[in-house]
Design a protein around this motif. Sequence first.
Motif, PDB file in Angstrom:
ATOM      1  N   LYS A 217       0.824  -1.209   0.000  1.00 62.15           N
ATOM      2  CA  LYS A 217       0.000   0.000   0.000  1.00 62.15           C
ATOM      3  C   LYS A 217       0.858   1.259   0.000  1.00 62.15           C
ATOM      4  O   LYS A 217       0.467   2.290  -0.543  1.00 62.15           O
ATOM      5  N   GLU A 218       2.030   1.168   0.621  1.00 65.87           N
ATOM      6  CA  GLU A 218       2.922   2.331   0.652  1.00 65.87           C
ATOM      7  C   GLU A 218       3.290   2.760  -0.764  1.00 65.87           C
ATOM      8  O   GLU A 218       3.292   3.950  -1.083  1.00 65.87           O
ATOM      9  N   PHE A 219       3.602   1.779  -1.618  1.00 68.10           N
ATOM     10  CA  PHE A 219       3.886   2.109  -3.021  1.00 68.10           C
ATOM     11  C   PHE A 219       2.640   2.660  -3.700  1.00 68.10           C
ATOM     12  O   PHE A 219       2.704   3.646  -4.443  1.00 68.10           O
ATOM     13  N   TYR A 220       1.512   2.027  -3.457  1.00 61.02           N
ATOM     14  CA  TYR A 220       0.257   2.453  -4.086  1.00 61.02           C
ATOM     15  C   TYR A 220      -0.047   3.916  -3.747  1.00 61.02           C
ATOM     16  O   TYR A 220      -0.471   4.691  -4.606  1.00 61.02           O
ATOM     17  N   ASP A 221       0.195   4.302  -2.486  1.00 58.44           N
ATOM     18  CA  ASP A 221      -0.077   5.676  -2.054  1.00 58.44           C
ATOM     19  C   ASP A 221       0.932   6.670  -2.611  1.00 58.44           C
ATOM     20  O   ASP A 221       0.676   7.879  -2.619  1.00 58.44           O
ATOM     21  N   GLY A 240       6.260   4.935  -9.412  1.00 56.93           N
ATOM     22  CA  GLY A 240       6.532   5.613  -8.152  1.00 56.93           C
ATOM     23  C   GLY A 240       7.001   7.039  -8.379  1.00 56.93           C
ATOM     24  O   GLY A 240       7.706   7.328  -9.348  1.00 56.93           O
ATOM     25  N   ILE A 241       6.613   7.947  -7.488  1.00 55.00           N
ATOM     26  CA  ILE A 241       7.113   9.316  -7.579  1.00 55.00           C
ATOM     27  C   ILE A 241       8.602   9.298  -7.224  1.00 55.00           C
ATOM     28  O   ILE A 241       9.069   8.408  -6.508  1.00 55.00           O
ATOM     29  N   PRO A 242       9.384  10.250  -7.738  1.00 62.29           N
ATOM     30  CA  PRO A 242      10.844  10.196  -7.577  1.00 62.29           C
ATOM     31  C   PRO A 242      11.328  10.114  -6.136  1.00 62.29           C
ATOM     32  O   PRO A 242      12.349   9.480  -5.863  1.00 62.29           O
ATOM     33  N   THR A 243      10.631  10.754  -5.206  1.00 65.74           N
ATOM     34  CA  THR A 243      11.094  10.732  -3.817  1.00 65.74           C
ATOM     35  C   THR A 243      10.802   9.402  -3.137  1.00 65.74           C
ATOM     36  O   THR A 243      11.186   9.190  -1.987  1.00 65.74           O
ATOM     37  N   TYR A 244      10.129   8.491  -3.847  1.00 66.98           N
ATOM     38  CA  TYR A 244       9.880   7.145  -3.323  1.00 66.98           C
ATOM     39  C   TYR A 244      10.622   6.170  -4.232  1.00 66.98           C
ATOM     40  O   TYR A 244      10.100   5.702  -5.236  1.00 66.98           O
ATOM     41  N   SER A 245      11.873   5.901  -3.911  1.00 65.08           N
ATOM     42  CA  SER A 245      12.726   5.083  -4.776  1.00 65.08           C
ATOM     43  C   SER A 245      13.562   4.133  -3.930  1.00 65.08           C
ATOM     44  O   SER A 245      13.544   4.196  -2.698  1.00 65.08           O
ATOM     45  N   LYS A 246      14.319   3.259  -4.601  1.00 67.16           N
ATOM     46  CA  LYS A 246      15.151   2.284  -3.899  1.00 67.16           C
ATOM     47  C   LYS A 246      16.565   2.261  -4.480  1.00 67.16           C
ATOM     48  O   LYS A 246      16.832   2.842  -5.523  1.00 67.16           O
ATOM     49  N   GLY A 247      17.439   1.546  -3.798  1.00 63.46           N
ATOM     50  CA  GLY A 247      18.831   1.468  -4.219  1.00 63.46           C
ATOM     51  C   GLY A 247      19.110   0.381  -5.233  1.00 63.46           C
ATOM     52  O   GLY A 247      20.255   0.179  -5.633  1.00 63.46           O
ATOM     53  N   SER A 248      18.073  -0.351  -5.671  1.00 62.19           N
ATOM     54  CA  SER A 248      18.231  -1.375  -6.709  1.00 62.19           C
ATOM     55  C   SER A 248      16.958  -1.424  -7.546  1.00 62.19           C
ATOM     56  O   SER A 248      15.935  -0.844  -7.175  1.00 62.19           O
ATOM     57  N   SER A 275      15.715  10.491 -15.466  1.00 58.08           N
ATOM     58  CA  SER A 275      17.053  11.084 -15.348  1.00 58.08           C
ATOM     59  C   SER A 275      17.025  12.499 -14.788  1.00 58.08           C
ATOM     60  O   SER A 275      18.000  12.959 -14.193  1.00 58.08           O
ATOM     61  N   ASP A 276      15.914  13.185 -14.975  1.00 60.15           N
ATOM     62  CA  ASP A 276      15.780  14.558 -14.493  1.00 60.15           C
ATOM     63  C   ASP A 276      15.396  14.610 -13.018  1.00 60.15           C
ATOM     64  O   ASP A 276      15.330  15.689 -12.433  1.00 60.15           O
ATOM     65  N   TYR A 277      15.130  13.444 -12.426  1.00 57.78           N
ATOM     66  CA  TYR A 277      14.574  13.416 -11.079  1.00 57.78           C
ATOM     67  C   TYR A 277      15.390  12.592 -10.087  1.00 57.78           C
ATOM     68  O   TYR A 277      15.328  12.834  -8.885  1.00 57.78           O
ATOM     69  N   LEU A 278      16.124  11.590 -10.579  1.00 61.62           N
ATOM     70  CA  LEU A 278      16.816  10.669  -9.680  1.00 61.62           C
ATOM     71  C   LEU A 278      18.309  10.607  -9.981  1.00 61.62           C
ATOM     72  O   LEU A 278      18.702  10.636 -11.149  1.00 61.62           O
ATOM     73  N   PRO A 279      19.146  10.486  -8.948  1.00 60.36           N
ATOM     74  CA  PRO A 279      20.574  10.243  -9.191  1.00 60.36           C
ATOM     75  C   PRO A 279      20.764   8.829  -9.725  1.00 60.36           C
ATOM     76  O   PRO A 279      19.859   7.992  -9.659  1.00 60.36           O
ATOM     77  N   ARG A 280      21.945   8.535 -10.239  1.00 53.97           N
ATOM     78  CA  ARG A 280      22.173   7.260 -10.914  1.00 53.97           C
ATOM     79  C   ARG A 280      22.104   6.058  -9.986  1.00 53.97           C
ATOM     80  O   ARG A 280      21.908   4.934 -10.440  1.00 53.97           O
ATOM     81  N   ASN A 281      22.293   6.273  -8.695  1.00 53.51           N
ATOM     82  CA  ASN A 281      22.288   5.139  -7.768  1.00 53.51           C
ATOM     83  C   ASN A 281      20.918   4.888  -7.145  1.00 53.51           C
ATOM     84  O   ASN A 281      20.790   4.116  -6.199  1.00 53.51           O
ATOM     85  N   ARG A 282      19.884   5.532  -7.661  1.00 50.24           N
ATOM     86  CA  ARG A 282      18.522   5.307  -7.177  1.00 50.24           C
ATOM     87  C   ARG A 282      17.653   4.787  -8.318  1.00 50.24           C
ATOM     88  O   ARG A 282      17.835   5.158  -9.481  1.00 50.24           O
ATOM     89  N   PHE A 283      16.697   3.918  -7.977  1.00 50.02           N
ATOM     90  CA  PHE A 283      15.850   3.286  -8.981  1.00 50.02           C
ATOM     91  C   PHE A 283      14.379   3.478  -8.612  1.00 50.02           C
ATOM     92  O   PHE A 283      13.994   3.239  -7.462  1.00 50.02           O
ATOM     93  N   ILE A 285      10.401   2.705  -8.255  1.00 49.08           N
ATOM     94  CA  ILE A 285       9.563   1.521  -8.082  1.00 49.08           C
ATOM     95  C   ILE A 285       8.396   1.663  -9.047  1.00 49.08           C
ATOM     96  O   ILE A 285       7.779   2.729  -9.129  1.00 49.08           O
ATOM     97  N   LEU A 286       8.086   0.615  -9.782  1.00 49.03           N
ATOM     98  CA  LEU A 286       6.991   0.728 -10.751  1.00 49.03           C
ATOM     99  C   LEU A 286       6.475  -0.641 -11.165  1.00 49.03           C
ATOM    100  O   LEU A 286       7.127  -1.669 -10.953  1.00 49.03           O
ATOM    101  N   SER A 287       5.307  -0.620 -11.744  1.00 47.68           N
ATOM    102  CA  SER A 287       4.715  -1.821 -12.338  1.00 47.68           C
ATOM    103  C   SER A 287       4.012  -1.371 -13.609  1.00 47.68           C
ATOM    104  O   SER A 287       2.974  -0.705 -13.557  1.00 47.68           O
ATOM    105  N   ILE A 288       4.601  -1.696 -14.770  1.00 48.23           N
ATOM    106  CA  ILE A 288       4.055  -1.223 -16.043  1.00 48.23           C
ATOM    107  C   ILE A 288       3.754  -2.394 -16.974  1.00 48.23           C
ATOM    108  O   ILE A 288       4.415  -3.431 -16.929  1.00 48.23           O
ATOM    109  N   PHE A 289       2.748  -2.186 -17.819  1.00 45.14           N
ATOM    110  CA  PHE A 289       2.276  -3.227 -18.727  1.00 45.14           C
ATOM    111  C   PHE A 289       2.263  -2.661 -20.145  1.00 45.14           C
ATOM    112  O   PHE A 289       1.526  -1.718 -20.434  1.00 45.14           O
ATOM    113  N   ILE A 290       3.101  -3.222 -20.995  1.00 41.66           N
ATOM    114  CA  ILE A 290       3.214  -2.775 -22.384  1.00 41.66           C
ATOM    115  C   ILE A 290       2.556  -3.819 -23.278  1.00 41.66           C
ATOM    116  O   ILE A 290       2.798  -5.018 -23.122  1.00 41.66           O
TER     117      ILE A 290
END
Length: 595
Positions: A217-221, A240-248, A275-283, A285-290
Motif C-alpha cells: 500500500k505504501e507504493f500504491y499511495d 513511483g514518484i521520484p522521492t519514493y525510490s530504492k537502491g536497486s 534522469s531529471d529526477y533521480l541520481p544514478r544510484n537510485r531506482f 519503483i513501478l509496475s508497467i504493462f506494455i
Amino acid sequence: MKNKIIKLSENVINQIAAGEVIERPASVMKELIENSIDASSANIKIYIMGSGRDCIKVIDDGIGINEKQLVLALERHATSKLDSSDLTKINFLGFRGEALPSIASISDFSISSIKKGLKNGWELNSYFGKVGNIKPSRLKQGTSIEVKNLFKLTPARLKFLKTDRTETGMLIDMFKKLSIVNSETTFQLFIDGVERLNFLSYSSNSIEKRICDVVGKEFYDNSIAIESSRGDASIRGLIGIPTYSKGSGRSQYIYVNGRAVSDRLITGAIRGAYSDYLPRNRFPILSIFIDVAPESLDVNVHPNKAEVRFENEQNIRALIVGSIKKALFSSGLKTSNVNSDKIFKSIKNKFPSNSNYHYDREFSTKNSDIFSSEQSNFREIDINNGQFSPSGKTHKVGSDNQDYPLGSAVAQVHKNYIVSQTLDGLILIDQHAAHERIVYEEIKRAIFGKPIKSQAILIPEIVELDELSISILSEHIEEFKKLGLLFDINDSKSIIVNGTPDLLGEVNILKLVKDLSENLMNENNSQSLKGLLDEVCSAMACHGSVRAGRELDIKEMNALLRKMEITPNSGQCNHGRPTYVKLELIDIESIFGRR
C-alpha cells in the motif's frame, strides 16, 4: 576424445537445454506456474521445501492433459501452444516445448493430470530423465507437478546455488512477479509447510488491487497512474514518484503482452525518463504493462523467454519515456508521504501514550518541594535571549494565506528550513533544495527553448576517430549544431571542431566527442549531449540557489513557496531528495494526545 561425430542421446540433450532454461529453483517454479496460467487456471498453489532444492510442487485447476498428450509432454519440443508453421503470433507464455523435459532430466519428476470433462486422470514419473510407464491417477481436477531433489545428479550446478535464504527470496520475488500480471487468478505460496503469501483474485480494477497487494500500500499511495498509446503499442500501470525510490531495480515489475521481462531497452527508457529526477544510484519503483501486436514482437530470443525484441524499438522507447515524463510533470508538488510518516512515528515513539499517565494529587502534594521554583532551573533560562528563537521572524497567518497548497510561511529555523502553516497542518521546507529545483527548471527553459549559443574555438581542433564513429556523427551534424556543438567532417578518420556549447565553458573536446560517438553507437539516439547539459544545468542551479544558512524574511519565504507551487517537479530537488514534508493536523493532535 572420440574422432567421429556422434548424435547425443535425448537425455543428454535435455540436460544441456536445462543449463539454459533452468538456472535455479526459481526458474523451475516460473516454468510450472506459466504452464498453469496457459492452462486457464483460476487457482494455483505452490509448495516449496528446502528453498526449492528438496521439493517444488505446483497444483492448479486448469484444463488438464489427457493420457496420450501426457506422454508427449515430456518429449523435447512438444507443445500445444504453437502453430507448427507460425512463430510470428505467440499468444501463450510457453511455446518452446523445452521446460518439462529439461526439468525432468535434472530431478525426480512427477506429473498427474486429468483432462477437463473426462473421468479418469493419469500420472507419469521420470527419474532424472528416465521416464516410467503411465498409470492411473486419483487427481480429480487440473494438473499437479512435483519436482524433487533438483540438481542431485549434477552436483556442479547444485554447488553454484546461493544460500537457502537467498534462493527462497528469489522464489518469492518470482512468485510476486507472476502474480501481479495475472490478477484474475488466486495464488497461494507455502514454504516449508507454512502459508507465506495468498493473493486472492479480483474481477474489477484487478491490476491496481493486485499491485497494492503484492508491492504494498505504501507504493500504491506514492505512485502515479499512467496510460498512453503510440502507434500499435500501449502502456499502462503505476509508477513511483521520484522521492519514493530504492537502491536497486528489484522492485521494477515490467510486462510485455502479459509476459514478465527483463529488457535493456525498457529499463534504459525508464532510467532516461527519470534522469531529471533521480541520481544514478537510485531506482524508481513501478509496475508497467506494455502491449504490442504479437507479430511485431520477438519473444524467441532466449530459452528463459525473459528477453524480447521489438520491431519498432524507437516507438517503444518514445512511448515509455513520453508517458512517464508526462505523468511526473503532471504530479506537480506531489512528494512521498514516507518522510512525513517517519517524522510522525519518530515523535510518537518518544512520547508515551496518555494512557500511561495517572495524575496523583496526593503524590503531587507530598513531593511539591521537588518541583518548587527554588529547585527548578527553568526560571533561570531566558527564553527571549535568541537561543531558542526562530532564524526568521514569525508573523500571524490569515486564513486567506493558508489556501495555497504550501500554505503561508510563519518562521525559518536553523537558517535552512521554512515552517509553513496550512489549513490542515504544517509543512517543513528545505529552502536550498526547493530553490535549486526552481532555478534548474528556469535554466532548462532558457536553454532548450531555443538553440544554444556556441563558443567559437580560436584554433579549431582536429579529433581523430574510427570510420564508424565518423559515420554516426555525420548523421547528427544538424542536431548537434542546435545544441551548440559545431564540427565538420575532415576526412574518413577525423572531424574539425569549430565550437562548443557556451554553457559548458572549458571542455575536453576530444573526450566529449569520443564519449558522444560511443553513446550514439550504444544508444542509437542523440540525447547524450542533452543529458550532459542537464547535468550542467543541475550544477548551475545548485550554485545559483538560496544557500543553507541564509536568513530569509517572511516575504522572501512566501515568494519561494509561491514559486514552488508553479514550478514543475518541485516536490524533489535535482538529486531526487524531497523538498518538503507535511504533517497533518490530525497527526499533530495525535502526538499530543488530543485524539
